[in-house]
Design an enzyme around this catalytic site. Structure first.
Site, mmCIF file in Angstrom:
data_model
loop_
_atom_site.group_PDB
_atom_site.id
_atom_site.type_symbol
_atom_site.label_atom_id
_atom_site.label_comp_id
_atom_site.label_asym_id
_atom_site.label_seq_id
_atom_site.Cartn_x
_atom_site.Cartn_y
_atom_site.Cartn_z
ATOM 1 N N GLU A 18 -11.530 -20.986 40.192
ATOM 2 C CA GLU A 18 -12.249 -19.802 40.192
ATOM 3 C C GLU A 18 -13.428 -19.890 41.217
ATOM 4 O O GLU A 18 -14.204 -20.761 41.136
ATOM 5 C CB GLU A 18 -12.968 -19.525 38.682
ATOM 6 C CG GLU A 18 -13.678 -18.274 38.535
ATOM 7 C CD GLU A 18 -13.162 -17.059 39.000
ATOM 8 O OE1 GLU A 18 -13.789 -16.415 39.945
ATOM 9 O OE2 GLU A 18 -12.155 -16.785 38.635
ATOM 10 N N LYS A 43 -21.366 -3.031 25.341
ATOM 11 C CA LYS A 43 -19.856 -3.406 25.586
ATOM 12 C C LYS A 43 -19.719 -4.821 25.607
ATOM 13 O O LYS A 43 -18.795 -5.378 26.356
ATOM 14 C CB LYS A 43 -19.404 -2.966 26.937
ATOM 15 C CG LYS A 43 -18.911 -1.286 26.948
ATOM 16 C CD LYS A 43 -17.998 -0.919 26.345
ATOM 17 C CE LYS A 43 -16.622 -1.278 26.609
ATOM 18 N NZ LYS A 43 -16.164 -0.954 27.996
ATOM 19 N N CYS A 70 -4.727 -2.185 19.923
ATOM 20 C CA CYS A 70 -3.797 -2.044 18.950
ATOM 21 C C CYS A 70 -3.270 -0.820 18.343
ATOM 22 O O CYS A 70 -1.998 -0.519 18.171
ATOM 23 C CB CYS A 70 -4.347 -2.928 17.669
ATOM 24 S SG CYS A 70 -5.874 -2.589 17.158
ATOM 25 N N GLN A 119 -12.502 -9.366 35.914
ATOM 26 C CA GLN A 119 -12.888 -8.011 35.702
ATOM 27 C C GLN A 119 -13.581 -7.773 34.339
ATOM 28 O O GLN A 119 -14.361 -6.655 34.147
ATOM 29 C CB GLN A 119 -11.700 -7.154 35.979
ATOM 30 C CG GLN A 119 -11.082 -7.148 37.407
ATOM 31 C CD GLN A 119 -12.005 -6.435 38.432
ATOM 32 O OE1 GLN A 119 -12.628 -5.487 38.124
ATOM 33 N NE2 GLN A 119 -12.090 -7.264 39.321
ATOM 34 N N GLN A 151 0.672 -1.270 -0.057
ATOM 35 C CA GLN A 151 -0.246 0.149 0.009
ATOM 36 C C GLN A 151 0.776 1.191 -0.117
ATOM 37 O O GLN A 151 1.484 1.463 0.885
ATOM 38 C CB GLN A 151 -1.020 -0.054 1.281
ATOM 39 C CG GLN A 151 -1.867 1.082 1.155
ATOM 40 C CD GLN A 151 -2.661 1.418 2.370
ATOM 41 O OE1 GLN A 151 -2.144 1.716 3.322
ATOM 42 N NE2 GLN A 151 -4.079 1.316 2.393
ATOM 43 N N ALA A 188 -5.879 -12.749 32.862
ATOM 44 C CA ALA A 188 -4.569 -13.140 33.137
ATOM 45 C C ALA A 188 -4.401 -14.668 33.412
ATOM 46 O O ALA A 188 -3.558 -15.419 32.934
ATOM 47 C CB ALA A 188 -4.068 -12.340 34.450
ATOM 48 N N GLY A 197 -8.736 -6.974 9.225
ATOM 49 C CA GLY A 197 -7.460 -6.579 10.101
ATOM 50 C C GLY A 197 -7.319 -6.708 11.394
ATOM 51 O O GLY A 197 -6.401 -7.736 11.803
ATOM 52 N N ARG A 198 -7.849 -6.226 12.102
ATOM 53 C CA ARG A 198 -7.730 -6.490 13.454
ATOM 54 C C ARG A 198 -8.382 -7.889 14.005
ATOM 55 O O ARG A 198 -7.571 -8.386 14.718
ATOM 56 C CB ARG A 198 -8.711 -5.413 14.381
ATOM 57 C CG ARG A 198 -8.111 -4.112 14.391
ATOM 58 C CD ARG A 198 -9.113 -3.060 15.519
ATOM 59 N NE ARG A 198 -10.416 -2.785 14.750
ATOM 60 C CZ ARG A 198 -11.544 -2.282 15.138
ATOM 61 N NH1 ARG A 198 -11.225 -1.790 16.409
ATOM 62 N NH2 ARG A 198 -12.529 -1.793 14.503
ATOM 63 N N TYR A 251 -6.151 10.529 4.369
ATOM 64 C CA TYR A 251 -4.815 10.667 4.086
ATOM 65 C C TYR A 251 -4.635 11.582 2.801
ATOM 66 O O TYR A 251 -5.834 11.806 2.320
ATOM 67 C CB TYR A 251 -4.033 9.703 4.135
ATOM 68 C CG TYR A 251 -3.766 8.732 5.281
ATOM 69 C CD1 TYR A 251 -3.040 9.610 6.328
ATOM 70 C CD2 TYR A 251 -4.389 7.552 5.655
ATOM 71 C CE1 TYR A 251 -2.949 8.832 7.660
ATOM 72 C CE2 TYR A 251 -4.413 6.851 6.800
ATOM 73 C CZ TYR A 251 -3.503 7.639 8.017
ATOM 74 O OH TYR A 251 -3.589 6.873 9.060
#
Length: 690
Positions: free
Chosen positions: A455, A473, A390, A463, A103, A436, A362-363, A211
């Site tokens: 657990e 969310k 990211c 969290q 690109q 984690a 992409g992500r 851009y």
């Protein structure tokens, strides 16, 4: 679902792509001053090629070192010495059956003034000092860079005409001189020729995301009065000259894709009448096809409407597919688009519905480099949760010479580091099934350890359960769902509703114990005579343990947890006043997250008191004090909700160490942070255990 279309080949020009899955350009910061690919960069792209992706496109690749450098650590095709390194990169990708496009890019007004004119000097100094210059630069830039930008002590970036700097950019903007425009046209064409000589399969012109090429197309940023500005034909001239020039120089059989913002989306951020709309985008696409473009890569917006091209978690998958459909209906060449695709089923359906011909992921392929292989051949995909770590980490780490990271994939940047499978069935105990603990469990299981995960609650997540609770969310929980499934597939013994005790751990006789017990909300005592039941924490609200409806609430702390708690409360009809000691809302928070939630809070008439600290709580009110003038203010509040952060929960650590266990503390149990901090911490520990 049968992924018949997604797995089928299709041509872009004369280049046949083995499937419909594309890795679109994303700057990750794996480059270096001279624009040559580093080993880390080649490993990163090759891993996605190994993962089955049909078409790999490079990050933004500069064609001009003077005004066109968008990052110190960026790929380049601006000189002949880039040809051979690009050849090596292309071969690394192509040997896995993927095609490789480069690109070509220039940032224009969206550049950071620090980079204008400094990259050529940096290349020379890095060579002369044998690497010492870079170390010094990355040491001082975090301290002096923001100051220089804030005080506008940087060179001007360039644009088609003089205009304000883009949102999130900085410094002054000047108009390109006519001679510079002509030089840039040749630099794009020269760069494309180098790409072809390097054995790459094609190029993409970046006329999107605000851009330079898009700036010429837009009447907002292009107000020139010569042949390059004014009417539609003149605004198209710069891009078309480059497109036709590449075709003439490289041959009609060398594919050229144009990534196009179909709609600048100014209306979506309350700036109706600015820029161009989808109707104009369709007209641009038709002109590009007429002048030789082999495919259109449809995107949207730019920095001024940041969330409408790089979406945060609240946006619905596929929300902008109507743009790609409109372009596809108008042209006969292939159309690719990202469209916030997050599942193979969604990808196949959009191909089946004629929305697009290729799916750009992409992500999702940062999060899981084997997305394509798992989608087409089976396997648990680690889904991108749209947390934006990211880009935030890439931007922040650029100042220190490091690269972008991924919250759900701590292996980004470590693609060449294969896991050592030396667990040999040894027992490991992990306490806490938050991000984690889950990540540590997965990695250790992959290494061949026998992992038992304790657990105390009825479901995994820690969290993240709270993080996923505010409105829109819910995608955040995808991480838990995906990694928990992976852990189960790997044989991790997940014990829910099972608090860890020293006695239970002794029964396992583990070679290591990993403590990932998370954190607890900070809840200090305050002056005043108040009902303790009326003073809550964000955890009380987000967990659903306590529901407040139609109440007057004082929320203390405006970090993202505070803002999201406020959003949750306003959805329940509460009248919320946010009290924040800092001078700004959510200081230090990535701007996209604030831009996402603030319109909801403003619509709900949320009040913000900045530069105020909570001094006293009474029954039905609070008293704050202004940081500067010490003036007190009384605020009506039936409830007080504290969002003052959290502190590590690591009570069991000393007991474990006293019992002689080889103990490691990770995630919030060690230092309170975000998902990315937890998974990165888990990665470092899990690969080190012997």
């Amino acid at each position: 679902m049968n992924f018949e279309i997604m797995s089928s080949p299709m041509k872009i020009g004369t280049c046949e792509i083995k499937n419909r899955i594309v890795l679109p350009p994303m700057l990750m910061g794996f480059g270096q001053f001279d624009g040559k690919p580093t080993e880390k960069m080649m490993n990163y792209y090759e891993e996605r090629a190994k993962g089955g992706c049909g078409l790999i496109m490079t990050e933004i690749t500069r064609v001009n070192d003077q005004t066109g450098s968008a990052a110190f650590a960026q790929l380049a095709a601006s000189h002949d010495y880039h040809i051979e390194p690009l050849r090596e990169l292309a071969k690394r990708v192509q040997r896995h059956g993927a095609k490789f496009f480069v690109q070509l890019h220039h940032p224009g007004r969206q550049n950071v003034g620090l980079l204008v004119g400094t990259v050529p000097l940096s290349i020379q100094l890095e060579t002369l000092t044998k690497g010492l210059y870079g170390k010094l630069l990355y040491k001082i830039t975090p301290a002096i860079g923001p100051t220089l930008l804030e005080n506008d002590i940087v060179p001007s970036s360039v644009a088609p005409s003089k205009c304000p700097p883009a949102y999130f950019a900085a410094g002054r903007v000047r108009a390109l001189r006519y001679k510079e425009i002509k030089e840039l046209e040749q630099q794009f064409i020269d760069a494309a020729e180098r790409v072809k000589k390097a054995g790459c399969d094609g190029v993409e012109l970046h006329a999107s995301h605000g851009y330079l090429l898009q700036q010429f197309l837009s009447p907002y940023t292009n107000q020139r009065t010569d042949e390059y500005g004014g009417n539609f034909e003149n605004r198209m001239r710069f891009l078309l000259n480059i497109l036709r020039g590449i075709k003439e120089r490289c041959g009609k059989d060398f594919p050229v894709i144009v990534r196009l913002t179909a709609d600048e989306c100014y209306e979506m951020v309350g700036q109706k009448g600015k820029g161009y709309t989808l109707e104009d985008g369709i007209k641009i696409a038709k002109s590009l096809e007429k002048n030789g473009a082999d495919a259109i890569d449809v995107s949207s917006a730019g920095y001024d409407a940041f969330n409408y091209w790089l979406e945060p978690v609240s946006f619905e998958p596929g929300w902008r597919k109507y743009m790609a459909k409109a372009i596809k209906d108008a042209v006969s060449i292939p159309v690719m688009a990202a469209n916030l695709i997050r599942s193979p089923e969604q990808a196949e359906q959009q191909l089946k519905d004629g929305i697009q011909d290729f799916v750009s992921l992409g992500r999702p392929q940062i999060a899981d480099p084997y997305w394509a292989d798992k989608a087409l051949n089976g396997g648990t995909i680690k889904r991108c949760i749209c947390c934006l770590n990211c880009i935030e980490s890439m931007q922040n780490n650029a100042y220190i010479g490091s690269h972008g990271e991924c919250s759900v994939n701590p292996f980004v940047g470590h693609e060449s580091e294969e896991l050592v499978k030396d667990g040999n069935g040894k027992n490991v105990a992990v306490i806490g099934a938050g991000p984690a603990g889950l990540m540590a469990s997965e990695i250790l299981a992959r290494r061949g350890f026998n992992v038992t995960l304790f657990e105390k609650n009825e479901k995994a997540g820690g969290q993240i359960i709270l993080a996923a609770a505010p409105p829109k969310k819910d995608k955040t929980m995808w991480f838990v769902e995906d990694i928990a499934k992976t852990c189960e597939d790997l044989g991790v013994n997940i014990l829910l509703n099972t608090p860890a005790t020293v006695e239970k751990i002794k029964e396992l006789n583990p070679c290591a114990v990993i403590v990932a017990t998370g954190s607890n909300p900070i809840k200090p005592k305050f002056n005043g005579n108040y009902d303790a039941d009326k003073v809550l924490t964000f955890e009380d609200v987000l967990s659903g343990r306590i529901t407040l409806e139609n109440k007057k609430v004082a929320l203390i702390g405006s970090g993202m947890t505070g803002l999201e708690t406020a959003h949750t409360l306003t959805e329940k009809g509460c009248d919320v006043t946010v009290v924040e000691m800092a001078k700004e809302i959510a200081p230090g928070t990535w701007m996209q997250h604030k831009d996402d939630v603030m319109p909801h809070l403003e619509k709900a008439n949320t009040k913000f008191m900045l530069g105020e600290k909570l001094c006293e709580i009474g029954n039905g009110y609070i008293i704050t004090e202004n940081i500067k003038n010490k003036k007190s203010t009384k605020i009506d509040a039936e409830y007080v909700v504290l969002a003052l952060g959290s502190k590590p929960d690591n009570k069991i650590v000393n007991e474990l160490k006293a019992s002689g266990f080889n103990t490691f503390v990770i995630g919030d149990s060690s230092k309170v942070g975000r998902i990315a901090d937890a998974t990165k911490d888990a990665y470092k520990v899990a690969i080190s255990i012997k």
